[in-house]
Write a protein that holds these residues in place. Structure first.
Motif, PDB file in Angstrom:
ATOM      1  N   LEU A  83      -1.897 -20.533 -12.230  1.00 31.26           N
ATOM      2  CA  LEU A  83      -1.704 -21.889 -12.181  1.00 31.26           C
ATOM      3  C   LEU A  83      -3.108 -22.707 -12.484  1.00 31.26           C
ATOM      4  N   ARG A  84      -4.065 -22.208 -12.218  1.00 26.69           N
ATOM      5  CA  ARG A  84      -5.276 -22.871 -12.701  1.00 26.69           C
ATOM      6  C   ARG A  84      -5.397 -22.761 -14.184  1.00 26.69           C
ATOM      7  N   GLN A  85      -5.001 -21.851 -15.037  1.00 30.68           N
ATOM      8  CA  GLN A  85      -5.154 -21.373 -16.367  1.00 30.68           C
ATOM      9  C   GLN A  85      -4.070 -22.624 -16.901  1.00 30.68           C
ATOM     10  N   MET A  86      -3.113 -22.834 -16.551  1.00 27.67           N
ATOM     11  CA  MET A  86      -1.927 -23.781 -17.004  1.00 27.67           C
ATOM     12  C   MET A  86      -2.515 -24.983 -16.792  1.00 27.67           C
ATOM     13  N   THR A  87      -3.539 -25.517 -15.942  1.00 26.11           N
ATOM     14  CA  THR A  87      -3.904 -26.900 -16.006  1.00 26.11           C
ATOM     15  C   THR A  87      -5.075 -27.099 -16.937  1.00 26.11           C
ATOM     16  N   ARG A  88      -5.931 -26.236 -17.633  1.00 24.26           N
ATOM     17  CA  ARG A  88      -6.927 -26.323 -18.301  1.00 24.26           C
ATOM     18  C   ARG A  88      -6.537 -27.181 -19.503  1.00 24.26           C
ATOM     19  N   PRO A  89      -7.283 -27.778 -19.999  1.00 25.49           N
ATOM     20  CA  PRO A  89      -7.161 -28.580 -21.432  1.00 25.49           C
ATOM     21  C   PRO A  89      -7.109 -27.609 -22.415  1.00 25.49           C
ATOM     22  N   ARG A  90      -5.937 -27.772 -23.260  1.00 29.17           N
ATOM     23  CA  ARG A  90      -5.716 -26.929 -24.289  1.00 29.17           C
ATOM     24  C   ARG A  90      -5.027 -27.668 -25.467  1.00 29.17           C
ATOM     25  N   CYS A  91      -4.616 -26.873 -26.628  1.00 37.09           N
ATOM     26  CA  CYS A  91      -4.078 -27.529 -27.689  1.00 37.09           C
ATOM     27  C   CYS A  91      -2.470 -27.582 -27.285  1.00 37.09           C
ATOM     28  N   GLY A  92      -2.156 -28.699 -28.042  1.00 39.22           N
ATOM     29  CA  GLY A  92      -0.762 -28.726 -27.723  1.00 39.22           C
ATOM     30  C   GLY A  92       0.500 -28.318 -28.566  1.00 39.22           C
ATOM     31  N   VAL A  93      -0.039 -27.238 -29.326  1.00 39.45           N
ATOM     32  CA  VAL A  93       1.073 -26.673 -30.159  1.00 39.45           C
ATOM     33  C   VAL A  93       1.392 -25.122 -29.257  1.00 39.45           C
ATOM     34  N   THR A  94       2.696 -24.979 -29.747  1.00 40.24           N
ATOM     35  CA  THR A  94       3.221 -24.086 -28.853  1.00 40.24           C
ATOM     36  C   THR A  94       2.854 -22.562 -29.269  1.00 40.24           C
ATOM     37  N   ASP A  95       2.836 -21.698 -28.242  1.00 37.71           N
ATOM     38  CA  ASP A  95       2.630 -20.421 -28.366  1.00 37.71           C
ATOM     39  C   ASP A  95       3.382 -19.475 -28.940  1.00 37.71           C
ATOM     40  N   THR A  96       4.459 -19.880 -29.346  1.00 35.31           N
ATOM     41  CA  THR A  96       5.661 -19.224 -29.998  1.00 35.31           C
ATOM     42  C   THR A  96       5.305 -18.179 -31.020  1.00 35.31           C
ATOM     43  N   ASN A  97       5.733 -17.026 -30.842  1.00 31.72           N
ATOM     44  CA  ASN A  97       5.317 -16.012 -31.987  1.00 31.72           C
ATOM     45  C   ASN A  97       3.781 -15.418 -32.096  1.00 31.72           C
ATOM     46  N   SER A  98       3.045 -15.967 -31.262  1.00 29.61           N
ATOM     47  CA  SER A  98       1.535 -15.422 -31.252  1.00 29.61           C
ATOM     48  C   SER A  98       1.676 -14.043 -30.760  1.00 29.61           C
ATOM     49  N   TYR A  99       2.230 -13.842 -29.711  1.00 28.30           N
ATOM     50  CA  TYR A  99       2.336 -12.591 -28.940  1.00 28.30           C
ATOM     51  C   TYR A  99       2.828 -11.466 -30.099  1.00 28.30           C
ATOM     52  N   ALA A 100       3.874 -11.602 -30.518  1.00 27.78           N
ATOM     53  CA  ALA A 100       4.619 -10.716 -31.370  1.00 27.78           C
ATOM     54  C   ALA A 100       3.626 -10.393 -32.764  1.00 27.78           C
ATOM     55  N   ALA A 101       3.169 -11.579 -33.339  1.00 25.68           N
ATOM     56  CA  ALA A 101       2.465 -11.670 -34.726  1.00 25.68           C
ATOM     57  C   ALA A 101       1.221 -10.784 -34.494  1.00 25.68           C
ATOM     58  N   TRP A 102       0.492 -11.135 -33.226  1.00 25.68           N
ATOM     59  CA  TRP A 102      -0.850 -10.361 -33.100  1.00 25.68           C
ATOM     60  C   TRP A 102      -0.644  -8.953 -32.889  1.00 25.68           C
ATOM     61  N   ALA A 103       0.257  -8.594 -32.024  1.00 18.67           N
ATOM     62  CA  ALA A 103       0.781  -7.203 -31.847  1.00 18.67           C
ATOM     63  C   ALA A 103       0.897  -6.222 -33.064  1.00 18.67           C
ATOM     64  N   GLU A 104       1.708  -7.032 -34.005  1.00 25.36           N
ATOM     65  CA  GLU A 104       2.060  -6.375 -35.188  1.00 25.36           C
ATOM     66  C   GLU A 104       0.858  -6.363 -36.002  1.00 25.36           C
ATOM     67  N   ARG A 105      -0.013  -7.426 -36.010  1.00 21.84           N
ATOM     68  CA  ARG A 105      -1.026  -7.051 -36.880  1.00 21.84           C
ATOM     69  C   ARG A 105      -2.149  -5.998 -36.477  1.00 21.84           C
ATOM     70  N   ILE A 106      -2.289  -5.821 -35.095  1.00 24.80           N
ATOM     71  CA  ILE A 106      -3.077  -4.815 -34.495  1.00 24.80           C
ATOM     72  C   ILE A 106      -2.569  -3.311 -35.070  1.00 24.80           C
ATOM     73  N   SER A 107      -1.226  -3.453 -34.764  1.00 25.70           N
ATOM     74  CA  SER A 107      -0.470  -2.158 -35.099  1.00 25.70           C
ATOM     75  C   SER A 107      -0.837  -1.777 -36.438  1.00 25.70           C
ATOM     76  N   ASP A 108      -0.826  -2.683 -37.355  1.00 22.44           N
ATOM     77  CA  ASP A 108      -0.995  -2.404 -38.948  1.00 22.44           C
ATOM     78  C   ASP A 108      -2.453  -1.991 -39.147  1.00 22.44           C
ATOM     79  N   LEU A 109      -3.088  -2.782 -38.459  1.00 24.35           N
ATOM     80  CA  LEU A 109      -4.818  -2.507 -38.703  1.00 24.35           C
ATOM     81  C   LEU A 109      -4.947  -0.623 -38.067  1.00 24.35           C
ATOM     82  N   PHE A 110      -4.578  -0.375 -37.173  1.00 22.64           N
ATOM     83  CA  PHE A 110      -4.712   0.893 -36.459  1.00 22.64           C
ATOM     84  C   PHE A 110      -3.898   1.851 -37.480  1.00 22.64           C
ATOM     85  N   ALA A 111      -3.114   1.566 -38.157  1.00 27.92           N
ATOM     86  CA  ALA A 111      -2.129   2.270 -38.896  1.00 27.92           C
ATOM     87  C   ALA A 111      -2.649   2.225 -40.346  1.00 27.92           C
ATOM     88  N   ARG A 112      -3.744   1.719 -40.563  1.00 24.64           N
ATOM     89  CA  ARG A 112      -4.595   1.811 -41.931  1.00 24.64           C
ATOM     90  C   ARG A 112      -3.769   1.113 -43.003  1.00 24.64           C
TER      91      ARG A 112
END
Length: 510
Positions: A83-112
């Motif tokens: 709850l405290r994290q949700m009240t912190r000042p932040r960017c108003g842009v949605t976080d949509t797709n950031s989780y999946a895109a970052w996970a895929e990037r990490i996967s590709d990095l480890f796969a060389r």
């Protein structure tokens, strides 16, 4: 009996905190859940869930995704920290797709497969990028409480941050001509939809649109500042929102500039490895085979003090050297150092490596032993020792093996103990002779040094037996016998031996 009462009093706040953490829903549970659901939906966490899943499962999964992206313990429970994290000042842009895109990037990095990364990474839709590398921008308006030259300097530096690590180049468009990217400050509703209306200090500070619309909007009513330790730092928000206008989505990588909650200025580079990879995957590396230039956040602590592109912001040379116009670190700036005589006469800037061969730039802490005259330098987890211009250890040592902190704030030779002391955050470390091992029972709290602030940038012993601690544009004078601060102020104007004011005019630099 007195000691036992003291223990009970100290334990009581911990017990109360534990109760609040365990049952946050007791204070209007349904209301808190509705607010959390609205937050998760606005920033794309509920929208990413499977529509057919039960409501409770969708909510719990959304909480888990948000906790993961925010570096919180992943429990799926709406606890106090979430709850405290949700009240912190932040960017108003949605976080949509950031989780999946970052996970895929990490996967590709480890796969060389770094050179085979698919083009959808870190931007929302195929084609959301600029199809040219020379982009123009315009600062439409700026906060009334900030000087225009300093804001323009911060805008230039924010764009330069991205061009330093990519093939992009930016230039400021004339006031009457078209511009690819426009930066504007608004109040409240500004025709971006009610969900994007600004709400004054706190909440969503800014939002931006992906390429081709090329706009970034900022809350005009926010308490903006161009200093690291007061108000809301505009430079960091500018650099973050410009990243969105280039096509980058939010990054959950630790200490990323593109994290949804704006990073703080510090010693580390402003752009994380993920920020650099993201912009280079869209636009390529710097042109001409040049090396990507990364700069530490401490170089951007006060634009009002060092803006040099306009006559209003330019400082007369007679008012002191470069370190007087910004902050310094370990009595150095970047790869240079100055020698200051007792009467305030200052030498020309000299390269560190010219005096001490083998030292890297941006040293984080430095001290000289008053017993043998040796110089000690610290950066990251390494340390150097010099006797005059000659290295004592030959090669830099891995000091963290002896318990020394990584990235120390400052170093000092403390005469009463005849030991080197390192400062890091809210703690200090006493080193054994030789400088590579922390003494037993350390680190200890900085409260032992009454009145000295956290995250100091330097410390100097003075001939009168006092010690001067520095942070940004301020200093604290410590009485060694009492281990307490006696005075404080602004070092550029109040310490003439620092060489930062004109002897005849007494002109202030800050």
């Amino acid at each position: 009996m007195v000691a036992r009462v003291g223990l009970l009093l100290r334990a009581l706040p911990l017990l109360l905190w534990g109760r609040l953490d365990a049952q946050p829903a007791e204070r209007g549970g349904q209301e808190l859940r509705k607010e959390a659901e609205a937050f998760l939906e606005k920033y794309g966490y509920l929208n990413e869930q499977v529509p057919k899943a039960p409501t409770s499962t969708r909510f719990s999964d959304a909480i888990r995704a948000f906790q993961w992206a925010s570096h919180l313990p992943v429990s799926g429970v709406l606890d106090r920290a979430t709850l405290r994290q949700m009240t912190r000042p932040r960017c108003g842009v949605t976080d949509t797709n950031s989780y999946a895109a970052w996970a895929e990037r990490i996967s590709d990095l480890f796969a060389r497969h770094r050179n085979k990364m698919r083009r959808k990474k870190r931007f929302a839709k195929q084609g959301n990028k600029w199809y040219k590398q020379h982009l123009s921008y315009r600062l439409v308006n700026w906060p009334e409480r900030l000087p225009e030259p300093a804001v323009r300097g911060a805008v230039r530096a924010a764009f330069q941050l991205w061009s330093n690590v990519s093939a992009l180049e930016f230039w400021e468009a004339p006031a009457t001509g078209p511009a690819d990217i426009r930066l504007t400050f608004f109040q409240g509703d500004h025709n971006d939809g009610l969900g994007n209306a600004f709400d004054g200090p706190g909440g969503a500070l800014a939002h931006a649109f992906l390429p081709r619309r090329g706009e970034a909007h900022f809350d005009k009513d926010e308490r903006w500042s161009l200093s690291r330790r007061r108000g809301r730092n505009l430079f960091v928000v500018l650099a973050h929102e410009i990243g969105h206008t280039l096509g980058l989505t939010h990054s959950p990588a630790p200490r990323a500039l593109m994290a949804p909650y704006y990073k703080r200025l510090g010693r580390d580079a402003l752009l994380s490895w993920d920020d650099v990879l993201a912009v280079q995957s869209l636009y390529g590396k710097p042109l001409g085979g040049s090396v990507a230039v990364q700069l530490p956040g401490k170089l951007f602590t006060d634009f009002e003090a060092w803006d040099s592109h306009s006559p209003q912001g330019r400082r007369p040379e007679t008012q002191g050297p470069k370190y007087c116009h910004s902050s310094f670190d370990a009595i150095t700036v970047g790869s240079h150092f100055w020698e200051v005589a007792a009467d305030g006469n200052v030498s020309e800037p000299r390269p560190l490596q010219e005096r001490w061969v083998g030292l890297p730039p941006n040293i984080e802490a430095a001290a000289v032993s008053l017993e043998d005259g040796d110089f000690y330098f610290f950066k990251g987890g390494r340390c150097w020792r010099f006797r005059g211009p000659k290295a004592v250890w030959g090669l830099p040592q891995l000091c963290r093996a002896g318990g020394l902190p990584r990235h120390p704030d400052a170093a000092l030779f403390f005469s009463p103990l005849r030991r080197l002391i390192l400062f890091k955050g809210a703690r200090y470390y006493v080193l054994a002779r030789g400088g590579l091992q922390v003494e037993p029972y350390y680190p200890r709290s900085l409260q032992d040094w009454g009145g000295i602030p956290e995250e100091v940038s330097g410390a100097l012993p003075r001939p009168d037996g006092s010690i001067i601690f520095f942070r940004d544009d301020r200093y604290w004078r410590l009485d060694q016998a009492k281990l307490g601060a006696t005075t404080s102020g602004r070092w550029a104007t109040e310490l003439p031996w620092m060489g930062c004011w004109h002897a005849n005019s007494g002109s202030a630099l800050f």
